[in-house]
Design an enzyme around this catalytic site. Structure first.
Site, PDB file in Angstrom:
ATOM      1  N   ASN A   1     -10.113  -0.428  -1.071  1.00 43.60           N
ATOM      2  CA  ASN A   1      -8.731  -0.411  -0.948  1.00 43.60           C
ATOM      3  C   ASN A   1      -7.953  -1.080  -2.279  1.00 43.60           C
ATOM      4  OD1 ASN A   1      -5.842  -0.517  -0.501  1.00 43.60           O
ATOM      5  ND2 ASN A   1      -6.042  -1.415   1.436  1.00 43.60           N
TER       6      ASN A   1
ATOM      7  N   HIS B   1      -3.586   7.113   1.933  1.00 43.80           N
ATOM      8  CA  HIS B   1      -3.856   5.682   1.555  1.00 43.80           C
ATOM      9  C   HIS B   1      -5.411   5.390   1.983  1.00 43.80           C
ATOM     10  CE1 HIS B   1      -3.828   1.548   0.259  1.00 43.80           C
ATOM     11  NE2 HIS B   1      -3.780   1.072   1.441  1.00 43.80           N
TER      12      HIS B   1
ATOM     13  N   CYS C   1       0.742  -1.410  -0.005  1.00 45.26           N
ATOM     14  CA  CYS C   1      -0.158   0.042  -0.043  1.00 45.26           C
ATOM     15  C   CYS C   1       0.971   1.245  -0.097  1.00 45.26           C
ATOM     16  CB  CYS C   1      -0.842   0.007   1.211  1.00 45.26           C
ATOM     17  SG  CYS C   1      -1.960  -1.243   0.984  1.00 45.26           S
TER      18      CYS C   1
END
Ligand code: COA
Length: 329
Positions: free
Chosen positions: A282, A252, A111
């Site tokens: 995500n 993020h 990520c």
């Protein structure tokens, strides 16, 4: 000399999967998913690999800058879902685009992949090693999701964001500072057990679902809340930024509660935080460039805006970048 983003675009697959899709076969609810994660829906690509999401975004990114594929010097793909273990997805992208003068490589930082790749790309441009980098943050998370596990299936989505990085004409604009970290002690809490050299794919690894994501959600959550909030505040303090100086936090998008804790620590109101987790979940290396591209398209991102980009992910990997946005829509 600073490096700056001179063009940007993103791609999201057209097929939308709302929370109700999971309600049909998993013991979960729209209410739980929204309350615990902030996610309402996500996109999954039906046919195609990670590179198939990068290509349309890359073409648009180049077109917006008036570049031909052969103008690209270097391609970096940040991803944990490469088309293949090898060759690098950067090579696949290079070939599909016809970027005949480019070299490149993949970067694996989960990520935090886009942030790590952005600092790497900026160093290449600032040192004069290359004139430009086509930087792609993309993941097809649906290729490693266990759709029978409610604790992970609902969290992720597929998508790609692509930026072009070049030398800034004005050193006021571009990537100004960064703080990046890794801590391999966090590895056991979020990883893909099998498929690499540690545990090559076998009938057993497939039967045991070891080629999917393994995540201890609570452990990751606790580390992410502290890691992302701390590093975001640290970069503000290091650069003497007050909360009113920051136009946007670009976090993020893993969990709305992690984003809220980070914004809170930085003293930022919700209206200064880019949030699209509700629509895309995500997308791992895709979240931050997709946010930037969407906000620019919506006319909400302006030349001179001071941004803090921040992330936390598997590894553990985490960090923050302070940049001054250098382009208009
Ligand atoms: N629907 C309904 N219940 C669910 C569920 C779902 N989709 N997923 C998990 N649960 C259940 C759990 O099984 C658990 O049940 P139990 O108490 O009977 O065991 C309960 O909800 C609470 O689980 P917990 O893990 O404490 O929930 P949580 O509030 O921590 O939320 C996550 C779970 C995964 C959303 C959260 O931990 C998280 O976001 N972690 C970080 C994820 C992340 O950032 N990953 C990527 C790194 S960038």
């Amino acid at each position: 000399m600073t490096a700056t983003i001179t063009s940007i675009a993103h791609y999201l697959p057209p097929d939308v999967y709302p929370n109700s899709y999971f309600e049909k076969y998993l013991d979960t609810s729209d209410e739980w998913i929204k309350a615990r994660t902030g996610i309402s829906e996500r996109r999954f690509i039906k046919d195609g690999a990670t590179s198939d999401m990068i290509i349309p975004a890359a073409k648009q990114c180049l077109e917006r800058r008036g570049f031909k594929p052969e103008d690209i010097d270097c391609i970096i793909v940040a991803t944990v879902t490469p088309d293949h273990m090898f060759p690098a997805t950067a090579c696949v992208v290079q070939n599909k685009l016809g970027a005949t003068n480019a070299w490149g490589f993949d970067l694996s930082a989960a990520c935090s992949g886009f942030l790590f790749a952005l600092v790497t790309a900026a160093s290449l441009v600032e040192s004069g090693t290359v004139k430009n980098v086509l930087l792609c943050g993309a993941d097809k998370m649906s290729s490693i999701l266990n759709f029978e596990d409610r604790a992970q299936a609902v969290l992720f989505g597929d998508g790609a964001g692509v930026v072009l990085l070049e030398k800034s004409k004005d050193k006021e604009y571009g990537i100004i500072d960064h703080i990046l970290h890794i801590d391999g002690a966090g590895g056991p809490y979020l990883h893909q057990v099998a498929g690499g050299s540690y545990k090559p794919a076998s009938i057993d690894t497939v039967t045991n679902k070891e080629h999917y994501i393994y995540q201890d959600g609570q452990a990751v959550f606790k580390a992410a809340v502290v890691g992302m909030a701390d590093v975001s505040l640290e970069i503000m303090q290091k650069n003497k930024l007050e909360s009113e100086d920051v136009a946007w936090l670009v976090p993020h998008q893993a969990n709305l509660r992690i984003i809220a804790a980070t914004a809170n620590r930085m003293g930022l109101d919700k209206d200064k935080v880019m949030i699209n987790i509700d629509r895309y979940g995500n997308t791992t290396a895709g979240t931050i460039p997709i946010c930037l591209s969407e906000w620019l398209d919506m006319g909400k991102l302006h030349k001179g805006d001071r941004l803090v980009l921040s992330s936390f992910g598997a590894g553990f990997t985490w960090g923050a970048i302070y940049l001054r946005w250098g382009m208009n829509k």
